[in-house]
Design an enzyme around this catalytic site. Sequence first.
Site, short mmCIF file in Angstrom:
data_model
loop_
_atom_site.label_atom_id
_atom_site.label_comp_id
_atom_site.label_asym_id
_atom_site.label_seq_id
_atom_site.Cartn_x
_atom_site.Cartn_y
_atom_site.Cartn_z
N HIS A 1 36.93 102.91 -36.86
CA HIS A 1 37.62 101.66 -37.15
C HIS A 1 37.96 101.61 -38.65
O HIS A 1 37.25 102.20 -39.47
CB HIS A 1 36.70 100.46 -36.87
CG HIS A 1 36.40 100.22 -35.43
ND1 HIS A 1 36.95 100.95 -34.39
CD2 HIS A 1 35.59 99.29 -34.84
CE1 HIS A 1 36.51 100.47 -33.24
NE2 HIS A 1 35.68 99.48 -33.48
N CYS B 1 30.44 96.65 -34.31
CA CYS B 1 30.96 97.86 -34.96
C CYS B 1 31.80 97.55 -36.19
O CYS B 1 31.66 98.19 -37.24
CB CYS B 1 31.76 98.68 -33.96
SG CYS B 1 32.91 97.72 -32.96
#
Lengths: 349, 349
Positions: free
Chosen positions: B245, B132
Amino acid sequence: MVNTPSLTVGIVGATGAVGQELVRLLHERNFPMTSLRLFASARSAGKTVERNGKSYTIEEAKPGVFAGVDLAFFAAGGSVTRALAKDAVAAGCLVIDKSSALRMEPNVPLVIPEINPEKLRRHEGIIANPNCSTAVMLMGLWPLHQAFGLKRIIVSTYQSVSGTGAEAVRELEAQVQAHVKGLPLEKKVYPYQIAFNCIPHIDSFDATGYTGEETKMAQESRKIMGLPNLRVSATTVRVPVVRAHSISVSAEFERPVNLEKARAAIAAFPGAELVDDVANKKYPTPLDFAEKVKCGVGRLRIDTAWDNGLSFWVSGDNLWKGAALNAVQNAELMAREGLLGKAALAGRA
Amino acid sequence: MVNTPSLTVGIVGATGAVGQELVRLLHERNFPMTSLRLFASARSAGKTVERNGKSYTIEEAKPGVFAGVDLAFFAAGGSVTRALAKDAVAAGCLVIDKSSALRMEPNVPLVIPEINPEKLRRHEGIIANPNCSTAVMLMGLWPLHQAFGLKRIIVSTYQSVSGTGAEAVRELEAQVQAHVKGLPLEKKVYPYQIAFNCIPHIDSFDATGYTGEETKMAQESRKIMGLPNLRVSATTVRVPVVRAHSISVSAEFERPVNLEKARAAIAAFPGAELVDDVANKKYPTPLDFAEKVKCGVGRLRIDTAWDNGLSFWVSGDNLWKGAALNAVQNAELMAREGLLGKAALAGRA
């Protein structure tokens, strides 16, 4: 304490987040003062506050109040320092300033007592203290510099809301309360919601795209460590943590590095606590280093991006080592060395 | 879509955080499938779930179930991929895997369709998707590499709890609820409290002191961008953010950099949205880039630590571009190019 004269201490900005920590630390650490006076804005003047079992009446911080004050901690922001520090010095008072107003002035020492204490011996009445992120970062960086010779650092910060002030602590708390109650989250202090978010913006932006906080970390690191050519790149970020800043540091050194020597240097440094046992999930976190005198240094490793590089993570209390504690430690050292009081100040270089 | 055959699609790990996003994205983006089958562990098998107005009975993911499935998204972790992916391939099914199990296998393409789509044409039945943080970071880094030629990167991450999974999202929420109610905060998923804290530890530590997450960012960046000698240093940190994120990136380049060209490269790149107007306090935050297809790139500036350096900040949805969306985008591109379905797979190189 040797040769400690009778000392009257003042705190300017005594009602703010750092000011309150100053009162607490001066008492808890038994600073050798004979009396303490608390100064704040006209708004707070006249109020009586209880601090550490004593009652104080807040006085207005204004020109003329420093007569008879030997040592004044300024913790009220740059504009108050610019307005009143010279007046205090003219009254024979030593100023230990937490603001950023005078840090980079050539004739103002910028001091972390574990790093450049010799600068406390030569001043013109004002001692500056570093930015909170700089102070915390250097608790890991300075011992590594002594071991290997710093060349370049790239750092990213994870800064708590108490660095902004008490109103930002209330804003985070109010947003979290609203979230739990299903109410709309309101913001006033930060331009974006801080609960459950990260904001890559601390202080104002300059034309290069860096923030003031990022530039301070570069300039102050160079001045404190005496490394005018140190290359620094910082990214400063606000995170939803109440207290204690953390910094992710990658550093390139002049000489070959090794982990054993690096850990020994950190462990031997008075400002740092080595918390570095990843096999047992031991590393510093900001929660663990709130209200701690030392800053936690861990995640030490050989940096894979440089030939002579080390990475580490440091967490430390922004209100203590990043502000009030460093100021008090500077004053303690000056007291121990007989550098405080009217006689010492009158006779200084 | 051209030459789209009748496609039966499966999702392994359909009840997990990424699996649920896969179901949602396949429907919302009108993926050209004729039927969808949802697979999960024996514990969930037999349950009926409603997804996008349709009713599905969860089937147990086990050997033998892939007969008749043309394309299976694996989103159930490395052990399930290792146990079942070969069985799926043997049944003539194309596997698009989200786990880290096979990413670095030389015969498994690791693909971000905006970067190395040509790798989708040559595979042995399995296409891997990146970590990710890597996927989000490369949405800013790849266009800059194309403009200036990457040499070295130093990065620090600010990763949300949904990257750990649904149980970590519940843990953060429960800790915040307990905080507001004045109850003790309990932890199970993370070794330390995550509410109001930062934890510099994602995945497990290896002997060098780096975590698996940090090593993945280095290895996967090299493989996806085709830069085997790229030097990477990463520090990966969990922060109390629910979704999306963020990564602070400092990059050194082979060629001289300039900001105008850098911004133009980011703005022209399909995976990125340029949010970079600091004079008006515009920069990406994770809250703004949750459930967004593009990743937000901002805080672009000439890096003060290198001669040819740029710094930037990127925020992107870890469950979308960092997971489910990238997998679906890979499948969409393969559908458009006629690379899906039994005939295409049977005739592949």
